[in-house]
Structures are given as C-alpha cells and as structure tokens.
Design an enzyme around this catalytic site. Structure first.
Site, PDB file in Angstrom:
ATOM      1  N   GLU A 234      13.013   4.364   2.266  1.00  0.00           N
ATOM      2  CA  GLU A 234      12.072   4.460   3.368  1.00  0.00           C
ATOM      3  C   GLU A 234      13.102   4.919   4.510  1.00  0.00           C
ATOM      4  O   GLU A 234      12.262   4.925   5.867  1.00  0.00           O
ATOM      5  CB  GLU A 234      10.891   3.822   3.645  1.00  0.00           C
ATOM      6  CG  GLU A 234       9.977   3.931   1.998  1.00  0.00           C
ATOM      7  CD  GLU A 234       9.118   5.040   1.897  1.00  0.00           C
ATOM      8  OE1 GLU A 234       8.815   5.714   2.742  1.00  0.00           O
ATOM      9  OE2 GLU A 234       8.567   5.132   0.786  1.00  0.00           O
TER      10      GLU A 234
ATOM     11  N   PHE B 223       0.873  -1.064  -0.090  1.00  0.00           N
ATOM     12  CA  PHE B 223      -0.212  -0.339  -0.055  1.00  0.00           C
ATOM     13  C   PHE B 223       0.561   1.434   0.191  1.00  0.00           C
ATOM     14  O   PHE B 223       1.611   1.330   0.693  1.00  0.00           O
ATOM     15  CB  PHE B 223      -0.978  -0.453   0.588  1.00  0.00           C
ATOM     16  CG  PHE B 223      -1.662   0.781   1.015  1.00  0.00           C
ATOM     17  CD1 PHE B 223      -3.206   0.819   0.271  1.00  0.00           C
ATOM     18  CD2 PHE B 223      -1.667   2.211   2.432  1.00  0.00           C
ATOM     19  CE1 PHE B 223      -4.011   1.888   0.384  1.00  0.00           C
ATOM     20  CE2 PHE B 223      -2.431   3.544   2.328  1.00  0.00           C
ATOM     21  CZ  PHE B 223      -3.957   3.564   1.513  1.00  0.00           C
ATOM     22  N   GLY B 224       0.917   2.111  -0.891  1.00  0.00           N
ATOM     23  CA  GLY B 224       1.444   3.317  -1.246  1.00  0.00           C
ATOM     24  C   GLY B 224       0.261   4.547  -1.131  1.00  0.00           C
ATOM     25  O   GLY B 224      -0.766   4.847  -1.748  1.00  0.00           O
ATOM     26  N   TYR B 225       0.638   5.445  -0.630  1.00  0.00           N
ATOM     27  CA  TYR B 225       0.419   6.974  -0.587  1.00  0.00           C
ATOM     28  C   TYR B 225       0.768   7.881  -0.829  1.00  0.00           C
ATOM     29  O   TYR B 225      -0.304   8.964   0.286  1.00  0.00           O
ATOM     30  CB  TYR B 225      -0.609   6.518   1.540  1.00  0.00           C
ATOM     31  CG  TYR B 225       0.350   6.317   2.595  1.00  0.00           C
ATOM     32  CD1 TYR B 225       0.846   7.462   2.824  1.00  0.00           C
ATOM     33  CD2 TYR B 225       1.030   5.194   3.056  1.00  0.00           C
ATOM     34  CE1 TYR B 225       1.807   7.418   4.278  1.00  0.00           C
ATOM     35  CE2 TYR B 225       2.078   5.165   3.672  1.00  0.00           C
ATOM     36  CZ  TYR B 225       2.570   6.383   4.475  1.00  0.00           C
ATOM     37  OH  TYR B 225       3.403   5.662   5.287  1.00  0.00           O
ATOM     38  N   GLY B 226       1.914   7.664  -0.357  1.00  0.00           N
ATOM     39  CA  GLY B 226       2.991   9.154  -1.168  1.00  0.00           C
ATOM     40  C   GLY B 226       3.173   9.239  -2.074  1.00  0.00           C
ATOM     41  O   GLY B 226       2.456   8.698  -2.970  1.00  0.00           O
ATOM     42  N   SER B 227       4.259   9.492  -2.418  1.00  0.00           N
ATOM     43  CA  SER B 227       5.389   9.444  -3.516  1.00  0.00           C
ATOM     44  C   SER B 227       5.155   7.908  -3.949  1.00  0.00           C
ATOM     45  O   SER B 227       5.089   7.505  -4.859  1.00  0.00           O
ATOM     46  CB  SER B 227       6.419   9.650  -2.917  1.00  0.00           C
ATOM     47  OG  SER B 227       7.298   8.790  -2.779  1.00  0.00           O
TER      48      SER B 227
END
Length: 182
Positions: free
Chosen positions: A90, A11-15
């Site tokens: 990250e 799950f990606g929510y930024g870049s």
C-alpha cells in the site's frame, strides 16, 4: 454493543477483499460507518504506470454512508510480518489507521485499515463517472489491468450481497467502454 478485543483485525475494502496475500484466523463481512469507497486514488505501482495512473479505491469520509468490506482476524505471531508486507503493498499513498468496524451481529471491534487521503501525491479525487471509467478502461500496470481490478471488486461485492452504487456504476461504464473498443 461494544466489544473489547485483544485480537488484531484488518479491514479490507478493495483488492484485500479477494487477494489477501497473508494467512488469517478468520474473515467476516464488516461495516465502516460514515465512510464511502471511491475510485479517487491514483495507482502508478499496481494498476497503472508513472505518468499514466490507474484508479483504485480509497475511503472518504461521508456522513451517513456505509462501506462494507472484509475484516480479517490476524495471527498475532505474524502481525509484524503481515504489516511490513501490507505497508509495502500500500506504499502508493496509503497510510495505516485505527478504525472501529461493526459486524452484522452488531458487535464492534477496533481494527486497522489503509486510507489514501488528498494529502498524498497520487490522490486524484473526484471526477465525473465517465472520466473515471475511461481512465480505468485504458489503464494497465504491473498487477494487471485496471478493468480487471474494478470487475473483480464488483463481483466480490455482489458475491457478498453488498451494494455499492459507485462501484457498480463504474463497472458498468467500463464494460460498455471496453465492449465498444472490440
């Protein structure tokens, strides 16, 4: 409806919503319940520099809120390589965690995401929107300007018809600040 899946989802929510840096089998819009996306994480390695951090998003526990992002079904034979790369990307305060996300169809899957909590040394936490916007407008790091990051995130969310008041408010403030500087 709970779905048991042997697939590995991220799950990606930024870049990660616009710049994955890895191959994947499939991508789908996904939802993480009881969490909100916030510009509360300092970035000294991507959108700022040591001593002058930029601000990037993290997830915070927020009962009743929802965070939409992109879910990527990863190639199982590339998983170790992808995770090593993402762990490095990250490294500025984020930790990988197991979550349950839902697709628009209602099906739920387990997946991985990265959280930056208040326990990490780069965590900046809450500040008033105008202070966060001022910091974003003036920050730049090895991955580019912090303004570019927030505007790209805002455009990506808009392209997916996702409304995120925190992001849209800050994007508007950053635009106003940088237009005043010209």
């Amino acid at each position: 409806q709970q779905v048991v899946s042997k697939d590995i989802w991220l799950f990606g929510y930024g870049s990660l919503m616009w710049k994955t840096g890895f191959d994947f089998e499939e991508s789908r819009l996904a939802l993480l319940e009881d969490h909100a996306r916030r510009f509360w994480q300092g970035s000294e390695d991507h959108r700022g520099v040591p001593g002058a951090p930029g601000r990037v998003v993290t997830l915070v526990h927020a009962p009743g809120e929802r965070c939409w992002g992109m879910a990527y079904r990863l190639h199982a034979d590339q998983l170790d390589e992808i995770l090593v790369s993402l762990d490095f990307r990250e490294k500025g305060g984020y930790e990988r965690e197991l979550i349950t996300m839902a697709f628009r169809t209602g099906e739920e899957v387990k997946g991985l995401t990265y959280f930056a909590t208040s326990a990490n040394p780069h965590y900046l936490g809450y500040s008033p929107d105008n202070e966060i916007a001022r910091q974003i407008a003036g920050s730049h790091g090895p991955s580019g300007s912090n303004k570019e990051y927030i505007l790209q995130l805002h455009h990506t969310l808009t392209d997916h018809a996702v409304q995120d008041e925190h992001v849209s408010t800050l994007a508007k403030l950053v635009q106003q600040l940088t237009e005043q500087q010209v």
